[in-house]
Design a protein around this motif. Structure first.
Motif, short mmCIF file in Angstrom:
data_model
loop_
_atom_site.label_atom_id
_atom_site.label_comp_id
_atom_site.label_asym_id
_atom_site.label_seq_id
_atom_site.Cartn_x
_atom_site.Cartn_y
_atom_site.Cartn_z
N PRO A 74 -42.43 -30.54 55.58
CA PRO A 74 -42.04 -30.32 53.94
C PRO A 74 -41.29 -31.07 53.23
CG PRO A 74 -41.03 -28.44 55.40
CD PRO A 74 -41.96 -29.53 56.14
N SER A 75 -41.46 -31.37 52.12
CA SER A 75 -40.57 -32.16 51.29
C SER A 75 -39.33 -31.37 51.23
CB SER A 75 -41.27 -32.77 49.98
OG SER A 75 -41.50 -31.65 49.32
N ARG A 76 -38.14 -32.54 51.33
CA ARG A 76 -36.95 -31.85 50.85
C ARG A 76 -36.39 -32.43 49.60
NH1 ARG A 76 -33.67 -34.13 56.01
NH2 ARG A 76 -34.47 -35.94 55.33
N VAL A 77 -36.21 -31.43 48.83
CA VAL A 77 -35.97 -31.55 47.34
C VAL A 77 -34.65 -31.14 47.03
CG1 VAL A 77 -36.82 -31.07 45.15
CG2 VAL A 77 -38.45 -31.53 46.72
N PHE A 129 -35.20 -42.36 42.57
CA PHE A 129 -36.09 -42.22 41.67
C PHE A 129 -36.66 -40.44 41.65
CE2 PHE A 129 -36.28 -46.65 42.60
CZ PHE A 129 -36.38 -47.13 41.30
N PRO A 130 -36.56 -40.01 40.72
CA PRO A 130 -36.98 -38.53 40.58
C PRO A 130 -38.32 -38.51 40.91
CG PRO A 130 -36.60 -39.27 38.36
CD PRO A 130 -36.10 -40.20 39.43
N THR A 131 -38.69 -37.34 41.50
CA THR A 131 -40.26 -36.80 41.72
C THR A 131 -40.82 -36.14 40.51
OG1 THR A 131 -39.63 -34.86 42.96
CG2 THR A 131 -40.02 -36.88 44.30
N ALA A 158 -29.67 -30.97 24.55
CA ALA A 158 -31.28 -31.16 25.30
C ALA A 158 -30.88 -30.81 26.63
CB ALA A 158 -31.34 -32.70 25.18
N SER A 159 -32.07 -30.27 27.49
CA SER A 159 -31.89 -29.99 28.72
C SER A 159 -33.13 -30.36 29.56
CB SER A 159 -31.62 -28.32 29.00
OG SER A 159 -31.44 -27.92 30.30
N VAL A 160 -32.88 -30.87 30.81
CA VAL A 160 -34.01 -31.21 31.82
C VAL A 160 -33.82 -30.63 33.08
CG1 VAL A 160 -34.66 -33.35 30.47
CG2 VAL A 160 -32.73 -33.36 32.15
N ARG A 161 -34.79 -30.32 33.94
CA ARG A 161 -34.75 -29.97 35.35
C ARG A 161 -35.52 -31.13 35.99
NH1 ARG A 161 -37.90 -26.17 35.14
NH2 ARG A 161 -39.63 -26.69 36.24
N VAL A 162 -34.68 -31.75 36.90
CA VAL A 162 -34.92 -32.96 37.42
C VAL A 162 -35.09 -32.77 39.07
CG1 VAL A 162 -34.70 -35.44 37.51
CG2 VAL A 162 -34.13 -34.23 35.86
N ASN A 163 -36.07 -33.07 39.85
CA ASN A 163 -36.24 -32.89 41.23
C ASN A 163 -35.98 -34.43 41.98
OD1 ASN A 163 -36.90 -30.45 41.13
ND2 ASN A 163 -38.77 -30.52 41.26
N PHE A 164 -35.24 -34.46 42.82
CA PHE A 164 -34.99 -35.63 43.74
C PHE A 164 -35.09 -35.37 45.21
CE2 PHE A 164 -32.21 -36.07 40.07
CZ PHE A 164 -32.27 -37.36 39.60
N GLN A 165 -35.95 -36.27 45.84
CA GLN A 165 -36.38 -36.23 47.28
C GLN A 165 -35.24 -36.75 48.03
OE1 GLN A 165 -40.19 -37.71 48.17
NE2 GLN A 165 -40.99 -35.64 48.14
N TYR A 166 -34.74 -36.33 49.38
CA TYR A 166 -33.91 -36.80 50.39
C TYR A 166 -34.35 -36.75 51.54
CZ TYR A 166 -32.56 -31.99 51.36
OH TYR A 166 -32.38 -30.63 51.76
#
Length: 214
Positions: free
Chosen positions: A13-16, A170-172, A206-214
């Protein structure tokens, strides 16, 4: 009998890391919209109607005399309401109230106090919905959005460094979240000199939701 052995690689599973970034910029109001109202009362409809029309015409003429173009003045509401009061549990008719409201768009916020005082002097008896606006709001929003993205990236880096995680910069996924910026209103106080209207600053968020992998 020979059986082929199949190696099935278990899916990892991807780790986010999921973070929310917020950005805010402020802007000085470039115009103001307000509602000016004339309310009259009487025993019959015709009396307060005529009085209201005459008074509102004086109010509009006085506003245009201050340099406000007629196309920046619009009728907001016009109502005729029967009036009652209760006595010994009975509803007793007392007359009518006629209300005529106009919306005025003022390009120069510094002149709003003068416009209010002039309208009141000519018979306006209710001022409401003083709404501050800013031109080119989308440009300010783009600035706030950029700040929100930088904020999200900074949060993710802080989490990764604290937890010693190999963060991928780089965000996913980036999701722009809906932000309802409140319309800025200010209260006012009628004074013997000129009604003070404090403009303040309009906040654009302004508001954003951002996912990054590690």
């Amino acid at each position: 009998m020979y059986y082929a052995q199949l190696n099935h690689q278990a899916s990892i599973p991807s780790r986010v890391i999921s973070v929310t970034g917020n950005g805010q910029v402020t802007a000085k109001p470039s115009s103001i919209q307000l509602q000016i109202e004339v309310q009259t009362q009487g025993q019959n409809v015709q009396g307060p109607q005529q009085e209201n029309a005459a008074t509102m015409n004086q109010v509009i003429q006085s506003i245009t005399a201050l340099g406000i173009p007629s196309e920046q003045i619009h009728t907001a509401a016009y109502t005729i309401t029967p009036l009652y009061h209760f006595e010994d549990g009975q509803q007793i008719f007392t007359g009518y109230e006629v209300s005529n409201a106009i919306t005025v768009h003022v390009s120069d916020p510094e002149r709003v106090g003068l416009i209010i005082d002039t309208a009141v002097e000519k018979g306006a008896n209710r001022i409401s919905n003083i709404q501050f606006k800013v031109d080119h709001a989308d440009a300010y929003y783009q600035q706030a959005l950029s700040l929100a993205l930088h904020n999200a990236q900074a949060k993710a880096k802080t989490i990764a460094e604290t937890m010693h995680l190999p963060l991928q910069l780089f965000p996913t996924e980036i999701v722009e979240e809906q932000v309802h910026t409140p319309i800025l209103y200010r209260s006012m106080a009628i004074s013997p000199d000129m009604t003070p209207i404090e403009q303040g600053q309009i906040e654009i968020n302004a508001s954003v939701r951002v996912n990054f992998q590690y």
